[in-house]
Design a protein around this motif. Structure first.
Motif, PDB file in Angstrom:
ATOM      1  N   UNK A  68      13.618  27.538  23.114  1.00 35.90           N
ATOM      2  CA  UNK A  68      14.042  27.184  21.757  1.00 35.90           C
ATOM      3  C   UNK A  68      12.861  27.081  20.791  1.00 35.90           C
ATOM      4  N   UNK A  69      11.786  26.435  21.210  1.00 36.86           N
ATOM      5  CA  UNK A  69      10.688  26.158  20.278  1.00 36.86           C
ATOM      6  C   UNK A  69       9.732  27.342  20.137  1.00 36.86           C
ATOM      7  N   UNK A  70       9.258  27.878  21.219  1.00 41.59           N
ATOM      8  CA  UNK A  70       8.246  28.930  21.134  1.00 41.59           C
ATOM      9  C   UNK A  70       8.843  30.301  20.868  1.00 41.59           C
ATOM     10  N   UNK A  71       9.948  30.623  21.518  1.00 40.50           N
ATOM     11  CA  UNK A  71      10.542  31.952  21.383  1.00 40.50           C
ATOM     12  C   UNK A  71      11.686  31.998  20.379  1.00 40.50           C
ATOM     13  N   UNK A  72      12.070  30.842  19.858  1.00 39.85           N
ATOM     14  CA  UNK A  72      13.156  30.723  18.871  1.00 39.85           C
ATOM     15  C   UNK A  72      14.443  31.373  19.386  1.00 39.85           C
ATOM     16  N   UNK A  73      14.765  31.079  20.636  1.00 41.77           N
ATOM     17  CA  UNK A  73      15.989  31.605  21.237  1.00 41.77           C
ATOM     18  C   UNK A  73      17.096  30.567  21.081  1.00 41.77           C
ATOM     19  N   UNK A  74      18.334  31.047  21.049  1.00 42.14           N
ATOM     20  CA  UNK A  74      19.487  30.153  20.935  1.00 42.14           C
ATOM     21  C   UNK A  74      20.529  30.593  21.949  1.00 42.14           C
ATOM     22  N   UNK A  75      21.382  29.682  22.389  1.00 42.77           N
ATOM     23  CA  UNK A  75      22.432  30.084  23.332  1.00 42.77           C
ATOM     24  C   UNK A  75      23.416  31.045  22.658  1.00 42.77           C
ATOM     25  N   UNK A  76      23.965  31.932  23.460  1.00 45.21           N
ATOM     26  CA  UNK A  76      24.920  32.915  22.936  1.00 45.21           C
ATOM     27  C   UNK A  76      26.238  32.212  22.592  1.00 45.21           C
TER      28      UNK A  76
END
Length: 110
Positions: A68-76
């Motif tokens: 979430x923080x470093x790669x700015x990914x979010x759950x689908x």
């Protein structure tokens, strides 16, 4: 007697020098042993620390936080999911998958 005394004195000096040399070698080896044991303890401490770090880095909460923080990914989310169409796999009938049965040798065909 002079020769015997001189010979015994020489033997005594050689024995004394041999004893001093053996004690020096023993002390040198003892110091090397102490250093090796100290290094072993330090390596054991490092190994334990690395095992702890590996277990901490492998936890799923830490991985999710890094995503979430470093790669700015979010759950689908279901609303954002896109489904692709156009790829159709051919359906094969169940009979086509089985090889044809051969009649038994020497038996009468009915």
């Amino acid at each position: 007697m002079n020769r015997l005394t001189f010979f015994l004195l020489a033997a005594l000096l050689l024995c004394a020098l041999s004893l001093v040399s053996a004690q020096h070698q023993a002390r040198t080896l003892f110091v090397a042993l102490e250093r090796a044991q100290s290094e072993e303890k330090q390596l054991d401490i490092d190994w334990s620390r690395l095992q702890y770090q590996q277990s901490a880095l492998g936890k799923s909460a830490r991985i999710a936080d890094a995503a979430r923080t470093q790669l700015r990914m979010a759950p689908a989310l279901a609303g954002r999911t896109q489904y692709l169409q156009g790829v159709v796999l051919p359906n094969t009938p169940p009979d086509a998958e089985k090889p044809a049965e051969k009649p038994a040798a020497g038996g009468a065909a009915k």
